[in-house]
Design an enzyme around this catalytic site. Structure first.
Site: not given
Ligand code: PGA
Length: 256
Positions: A13, A98, A168, A214
């Protein structure tokens, strides 16, 4: 015997400077990697060139977290696939949640990016996943089907074989709340079934589907023991060499 490629992918990221990226890679290389898995690290654009140079001669593949579908043009602030190749990228994450939720990327835009990446020989990791609200409203399968079908629209069987899929669930990303390995397996099986109905069983069986959300050293093994989970896409736990290395060495077992 396991036939699909096992992929342990890190997604950094918006973390790490050039120097931090280089020393991470040198340190990881010095630890020696698990030869049964492919190691992918998606770094920030600014660190791509240095990171791919640092990883030369190792089995670590360096890639990007996004790209634009056009080769060049008046797209202020964007980076093309041609530029990614120039900087040494071997793969690119596309459609990360995202990007979808914070930057408004649509399935149609992601589909154009997937096609552009394939054309250039950059391996796409296509991300899909439902939000918590969609799961609670029992829409998970519809959402995954829609994302897969739209993002892979117009893709040939040969092209499909070059793609990695990452499931995800949005509610599991960065929240510490992992899907149980059974929950994840159920969705992976569903996605493989969808791929099979569109591109045939042989192609669907050859595609590696990664789980993300996670993932930590403590839960990797249970996820990897599932029949349809072929790898993991790791955010937070890929930021330190110690935890990423533990995930890489999750102790593979004989899966079939
Ligand atoms: P996380 O991120 O491991 O920090 O949940 C995963 C991802 O966003 O790919």
């Amino acid at each position: 015997m396991k036939t699909r490629e096992v992929v342990i992918a890190g997604n950094w990221k918006m973390y790490k400077t050039i120097e931090e990226a280089q020393s991470f890679i040198y340190e990881l290389m010095a630890m020696g990697t698990n030869p049964t898995s492919s190691i992918y690290i998606a770094v920030p654009f600014t660190a791509l060139s240095a990171a791919s140079t640092a990883a030369k001669g190792s089995s670590i593949r360096v890639g990007a977290q996004n790209m634009h579908d056009a080769t060049e043009g008046a797209y202020t602030g964007e980076i093309s696939g041609k530029m990614l190749l120039d900087a040494g990228a071997q793969f690119v994450i596309l459609g990360h949640s995202e990007r979808r939720h914070l930057f408004g990327e649509t399935n149609e835009f992601i589909n154009r990016k997937v096609k552009a990446a394939l054309k250039l020989g950059i391996r796409p990791i296509l991300c899909i996943g439902e939000t918590l609200q969609e799961r609670e409203e029992n829409k998970t399968e519809n959402v995954l089907q829609n994302q897969l079908e739209s993002c892979l629209s117009g893709i040939s069987e040969n092209e499909l074989r070059k793609i990695l899929i990452a499931y995800e669930p949005v509610w599991a990303i960065g929240t510490g709340r992992t899907a149980s390995s059974e929950q994840a397996e159920e969705m992976h099986r569903f996605c493989r079934g969808l791929l099979s109905s569109k591109w045939g069983g042989e192609a669907a069986e050859s595609i590696s589907i990664l789980y993300g959300g996670s993932v930590k050293p403590e839960n990797t093994r249970a996820l990897m023991e599932q029949k349809n989970i072929d790898g993991v896409l790791v955010g937070g736990a890929s930021l330190t060499v110690d935890s990423f290395n533990k995930i890489i060495n999750y102790q593979p077992i004989n899966r079939y």
